[in-house]
Scaffold this motif. Structure first.
Motif, PDB file in Angstrom:
ATOM      1  N   ASN A 246       0.857  -1.178   0.000  1.00  0.00           N
ATOM      2  CA  ASN A 246       0.000   0.000   0.000  1.00  0.00           C
ATOM      3  C   ASN A 246       0.894   1.229   0.000  1.00  0.00           C
ATOM      4  OD1 ASN A 246       0.801   0.565   2.735  1.00  0.00           O
ATOM      5  ND2 ASN A 246      -0.761  -0.868   3.473  1.00  0.00           N
ATOM      6  N   ALA A 247       0.279   2.402  -0.110  1.00  0.00           N
ATOM      7  CA  ALA A 247       1.058   3.632  -0.246  1.00  0.00           C
ATOM      8  C   ALA A 247       1.942   3.872   0.972  1.00  0.00           C
ATOM      9  CB  ALA A 247       0.127   4.818  -0.466  1.00  0.00           C
ATOM     10  N   TYR A 248       1.464   3.542   2.157  1.00  0.00           N
ATOM     11  CA  TYR A 248       2.254   3.766   3.368  1.00  0.00           C
ATOM     12  C   TYR A 248       3.518   2.926   3.361  1.00  0.00           C
ATOM     13  CZ  TYR A 248       3.614   3.543   8.305  1.00  0.00           C
ATOM     14  OH  TYR A 248       4.326   3.578   9.477  1.00  0.00           O
ATOM     15  N   ARG A 249       3.399   1.634   3.095  1.00  0.00           N
ATOM     16  CA  ARG A 249       4.561   0.751   3.105  1.00  0.00           C
ATOM     17  C   ARG A 249       5.535   1.113   1.982  1.00  0.00           C
ATOM     18  NH1 ARG A 249       4.135  -4.028   5.995  1.00  0.00           N
ATOM     19  NH2 ARG A 249       5.269  -5.226   4.427  1.00  0.00           N
ATOM     20  N   VAL A 250       5.008   1.439   0.819  1.00  0.00           N
ATOM     21  CA  VAL A 250       5.874   1.847  -0.296  1.00  0.00           C
ATOM     22  C   VAL A 250       6.626   3.126   0.065  1.00  0.00           C
ATOM     23  CG1 VAL A 250       5.891   2.718  -2.667  1.00  0.00           C
ATOM     24  CG2 VAL A 250       4.521   0.705  -2.086  1.00  0.00           C
ATOM     25  N   TRP A 251       5.906   4.076   0.631  1.00  0.00           N
ATOM     26  CA  TRP A 251       6.509   5.361   0.996  1.00  0.00           C
ATOM     27  C   TRP A 251       7.643   5.173   1.996  1.00  0.00           C
ATOM     28  CZ3 TRP A 251       4.804   7.832   5.880  1.00  0.00           C
ATOM     29  CH2 TRP A 251       5.441   9.049   6.121  1.00  0.00           C
ATOM     30  N   VAL A 252       7.402   4.417   3.069  1.00  0.00           N
ATOM     31  CA  VAL A 252       8.450   4.202   4.073  1.00  0.00           C
ATOM     32  C   VAL A 252       9.666   3.534   3.437  1.00  0.00           C
ATOM     33  CG1 VAL A 252       9.062   2.974   6.186  1.00  0.00           C
ATOM     34  CG2 VAL A 252       6.857   4.139   6.020  1.00  0.00           C
ATOM     35  N   SER A 253       9.433   2.533   2.588  1.00  0.00           N
ATOM     36  CA  SER A 253      10.567   1.849   1.956  1.00  0.00           C
ATOM     37  C   SER A 253      11.339   2.800   1.052  1.00  0.00           C
ATOM     38  CB  SER A 253      10.078   0.632   1.157  1.00  0.00           C
ATOM     39  OG  SER A 253       9.376   1.004  -0.019  1.00  0.00           O
ATOM     40  N   GLU A 254      10.647   3.637   0.308  1.00  0.00           N
ATOM     41  CA  GLU A 254      11.324   4.567  -0.592  1.00  0.00           C
ATOM     42  C   GLU A 254      12.185   5.569   0.176  1.00  0.00           C
ATOM     43  OE1 GLU A 254      11.545   4.869  -3.952  1.00  0.00           O
ATOM     44  OE2 GLU A 254      10.552   2.928  -4.099  1.00  0.00           O
ATOM     45  N   ILE A 255      11.677   6.056   1.295  1.00  0.00           N
ATOM     46  CA  ILE A 255      12.456   7.000   2.088  1.00  0.00           C
ATOM     47  C   ILE A 255      13.672   6.301   2.681  1.00  0.00           C
ATOM     48  CG2 ILE A 255      12.434   8.555   4.059  1.00  0.00           C
ATOM     49  CD1 ILE A 255      10.750   9.507   1.680  1.00  0.00           C
ATOM     50  N   MET A 256      13.498   5.087   3.177  1.00  0.00           N
ATOM     51  CA  MET A 256      14.625   4.348   3.741  1.00  0.00           C
ATOM     52  C   MET A 256      15.682   4.032   2.689  1.00  0.00           C
ATOM     53  SD  MET A 256      13.068   1.618   6.474  1.00  0.00           S
ATOM     54  CE  MET A 256      12.542   2.150   8.113  1.00  0.00           C
ATOM     55  N   LEU A 257      15.242   3.778   1.464  1.00  0.00           N
ATOM     56  CA  LEU A 257      16.164   3.376   0.405  1.00  0.00           C
ATOM     57  C   LEU A 257      16.962   4.542  -0.166  1.00  0.00           C
ATOM     58  CD1 LEU A 257      13.857   0.804  -1.404  1.00  0.00           C
ATOM     59  CD2 LEU A 257      16.079   0.281  -0.374  1.00  0.00           C
ATOM     60  N   GLN A 258      16.609   5.765   0.198  1.00  0.00           N
ATOM     61  CA  GLN A 258      17.410   6.902  -0.242  1.00  0.00           C
ATOM     62  C   GLN A 258      18.777   6.836   0.429  1.00  0.00           C
ATOM     63  OE1 GLN A 258      15.071  10.307   0.839  1.00  0.00           O
ATOM     64  NE2 GLN A 258      13.457   9.886  -0.649  1.00  0.00           N
ATOM     65  N   GLN A 259      19.822   6.772  -0.336  1.00  0.00           N
ATOM     66  CA  GLN A 259      21.207   6.724   0.152  1.00  0.00           C
ATOM     67  C   GLN A 259      21.539   5.437   0.905  1.00  0.00           C
ATOM     68  OE1 GLN A 259      23.167   9.328  -0.660  1.00  0.00           O
ATOM     69  NE2 GLN A 259      21.517  10.580  -1.452  1.00  0.00           N
ATOM     70  N   THR A 260      20.676   4.417   0.821  1.00  0.00           N
ATOM     71  CA  THR A 260      20.884   3.209   1.617  1.00  0.00           C
ATOM     72  C   THR A 260      20.547   1.976   0.775  1.00  0.00           C
ATOM     73  OG1 THR A 260      20.118   4.494   3.530  1.00  0.00           O
ATOM     74  CG2 THR A 260      20.413   2.132   3.845  1.00  0.00           C
ATOM     75  N   GLN A 261      21.354   0.917   0.898  1.00  0.00           N
ATOM     76  CA  GLN A 261      21.155  -0.283   0.102  1.00  0.00           C
ATOM     77  C   GLN A 261      20.026  -1.150   0.646  1.00  0.00           C
ATOM     78  OE1 GLN A 261      24.952  -2.284  -0.078  1.00  0.00           O
ATOM     79  NE2 GLN A 261      25.749  -0.905  -1.647  1.00  0.00           N
ATOM     80  N   VAL A 262      19.450  -1.954  -0.249  1.00  0.00           N
ATOM     81  CA  VAL A 262      18.299  -2.786   0.100  1.00  0.00           C
ATOM     82  C   VAL A 262      18.619  -3.714   1.268  1.00  0.00           C
ATOM     83  CG1 VAL A 262      16.846  -4.696  -0.704  1.00  0.00           C
ATOM     84  CG2 VAL A 262      17.191  -2.686  -2.162  1.00  0.00           C
ATOM     85  N   THR A 263      19.784  -4.372   1.231  1.00  0.00           N
ATOM     86  CA  THR A 263      20.111  -5.335   2.286  1.00  0.00           C
ATOM     87  C   THR A 263      20.185  -4.668   3.658  1.00  0.00           C
ATOM     88  OG1 THR A 263      22.460  -5.045   1.732  1.00  0.00           O
ATOM     89  CG2 THR A 263      21.324  -6.939   0.770  1.00  0.00           C
ATOM     90  N   THR A 264      20.610  -3.423   3.700  1.00  0.00           N
ATOM     91  CA  THR A 264      20.646  -2.682   4.952  1.00  0.00           C
ATOM     92  C   THR A 264      19.247  -2.284   5.397  1.00  0.00           C
ATOM     93  OG1 THR A 264      22.837  -1.799   4.446  1.00  0.00           O
ATOM     94  CG2 THR A 264      21.564  -0.626   6.106  1.00  0.00           C
ATOM     95  N   VAL A 265      18.411  -1.914   4.443  1.00  0.00           N
ATOM     96  CA  VAL A 265      17.081  -1.397   4.753  1.00  0.00           C
ATOM     97  C   VAL A 265      16.142  -2.481   5.285  1.00  0.00           C
ATOM     98  CG1 VAL A 265      14.960  -0.547   3.640  1.00  0.00           C
ATOM     99  CG2 VAL A 265      17.139   0.611   3.245  1.00  0.00           C
ATOM    100  N   ILE A 266      16.218  -3.688   4.769  1.00  0.00           N
ATOM    101  CA  ILE A 266      15.221  -4.719   5.080  1.00  0.00           C
ATOM    102  C   ILE A 266      14.966  -4.897   6.579  1.00  0.00           C
ATOM    103  CG2 ILE A 266      14.781  -7.217   4.995  1.00  0.00           C
ATOM    104  CD1 ILE A 266      15.768  -7.190   2.107  1.00  0.00           C
ATOM    105  N   PRO A 267      15.990  -5.136   7.417  1.00  0.00           N
ATOM    106  CA  PRO A 267      15.681  -5.321   8.849  1.00  0.00           C
ATOM    107  C   PRO A 267      15.093  -4.072   9.490  1.00  0.00           C
ATOM    108  CG  PRO A 267      18.060  -5.259   8.491  1.00  0.00           C
ATOM    109  CD  PRO A 267      17.431  -5.352   7.146  1.00  0.00           C
ATOM    110  N   TYR A 268      15.548  -2.888   9.061  1.00  0.00           N
ATOM    111  CA  TYR A 268      14.974  -1.655   9.591  1.00  0.00           C
ATOM    112  C   TYR A 268      13.511  -1.526   9.196  1.00  0.00           C
ATOM    113  CZ  TYR A 268      19.439   0.303  11.152  1.00  0.00           C
ATOM    114  OH  TYR A 268      20.609   0.547  11.819  1.00  0.00           O
ATOM    115  N   PHE A 269      13.200  -1.854   7.948  1.00  0.00           N
ATOM    116  CA  PHE A 269      11.826  -1.748   7.473  1.00  0.00           C
ATOM    117  C   PHE A 269      10.906  -2.685   8.255  1.00  0.00           C
ATOM    118  CE2 PHE A 269       8.353  -3.221   4.786  1.00  0.00           C
ATOM    119  CZ  PHE A 269       7.777  -2.023   4.382  1.00  0.00           C
TER     120      PHE A 269
END
Length: 354
Positions: free
Chosen positions: A28-51
């Motif tokens: 949904n828009a909320y989950r997509v939005w949070v992931s997009e903000i986290m992924l700015q300047q940050t790699q996917v493997t780093t973001v996953i546990p934070y997300f």
């Protein structure tokens, strides 16, 4: 589809792309939005546990909007670029107050929210609603710059304008959700910053940089400036109850809004730290123990951190303030701390220099 660029990219994505990222579930828009903000300047493997941890604590935009800011920053601690977290909550509050808790689908309305730019707004529209919207994150810029041999640093207005023109031209009318993920995946997995795997690229037949053997030239680099060096004392002040002092950083600037250790002017010598604590913080402290220092690099300067541990004299009445707090270490680790401070407070066997 607008051209064979999208067609070939989607065929590659169907076989090789990432289809099972956490934000693809219950999309949904909320989950997509949070992931997009986290992924700015940050790699996917780093973001996953934070997300995953963030979604568990803040499962909806309303939960995020109503949470204490320290809780939000605490769940962001370690991701860096903390203005993203502050803007995240500001935008959540706006969505709740101005849009009834539902993210707008309109691009202009999304761009009006704190921390959401043109590409992030488009990603929300495309990923959450499968509606046509062109994205241009760092991976996409690299793919398009090489494919069309666009010279210049993407931060330059003229270069960025051309990249947006091509991003719009290549975005298809169908399967937009898959296309946006596909072009991001291609940049992350194949058209990488260094050592791109061009022989595996579905677009190499028409890629100008590949045909010329010049992939290393695109995108053009930003003019490098020598980063200045700065130094600071950071003091670990511990009272008779085993609590340490933390100070909240100003809301803007480096580590804005996070809790950190008190800093002292680097002009003070080690033998002057007791006097500095009395003059600056109003505390009577014992002799300092110097701990091994380290360097932390920000986007625009290097910071040399010299920590020192000082006991606070017994019997002194120490009051909390809105910008100052005395906490036990385990409580401190639940707050929003900059990553270097968290490491300093948790690393085993701190080496005393004095």
């Amino acid at each position: 589809m607008s051209d064979r660029f999208a067609e070939r990219l989607l065929a590659w994505y169907d076989k090789h792309g990432r289809h099972d990222l956490p934000w693809h579930h219950n999309r949904n828009a909320y989950r997509v939005w949070v992931s997009e903000i986290m992924l700015q300047q940050t790699q996917v493997t780093t973001v996953i546990p934070y997300f995953l941890a963030f979604m568990e604590r803040f499962p909806s935009v309303r939960e995020l909007a109503g949470a204490p800011v320290d809780d939000v920053l605490g769940h962001w601690s370690g991701l860096g670029y903390y203005a993203r977290a502050r803007n995240l909550q500001k935008a959540a509050i706006r969505v709740v107050e101005d849009h009834g808790g539902e993210f707008p689908v309109d691009q202009e309305a999304l761009e009006g929210l704190p921390g959401i730019g043109r590409s992030t707004a488009a990603a929300i529209i495309a990923q959450a609603h499968d509606k046509r919207a062109a994205i241009l994150d760092g991976n996409v810029k690299r793919v398009l710059a090489r494919y069309h041999a666009i010279p210049g640093w993407p931060g330059q207005t003229s270069t960025l304008t051309r990249l947006w023109q091509y991003a719009e031209a290549h975005t298809p009318d169908e399967r937009v959700r898959d296309y946006t993920q596909a072009i991001m995946d291609l940049g992350a997995m194949v058209c990488t910053r260094s050592r791109p795997v061009c022989e595996r690229c579905p677009l190499n037949e028409d890629c100008i940089a590949f045909r010329r053997g010049e992939t290393h030239l695109y995108p053009g680099p930003k003019t490098k400036k020598e980063k200045p060096e700065k130094t600071t004392w950071m003091v670990i002040l511990e009272d008779e109850n085993g609590r340490i002092m933390l100070e909240r950083r100003p809301p803007t600037g480096i580590w804005g809004g996070l809790w950190s250790l008190p800093e002292l002017d680097p002009a003070y010598g080690p033998e002057e730290l007791r006097e500095a604590c009395e003059q600056t913080l109003g505390l009577d402290c014992g002799e300092p123990d110097l701990i091994s220092g380290f360097r932390h690099t920000f986007s625009h300067y290097h910071l040399h951190i010299q920590p020192a541990r000082l006991p606070v004299a017994k019997g002194i009445l120490i009051q909390d303030r809105p910008d100052r707090r005395w906490v036990h270490r385990d409580e401190a680790l639940g707050l929003g701390l900059p990553a270097p401070i968290r490491t300093l407070l948790t690393r085993p066997g701190q080496t005393t220099l004095l």
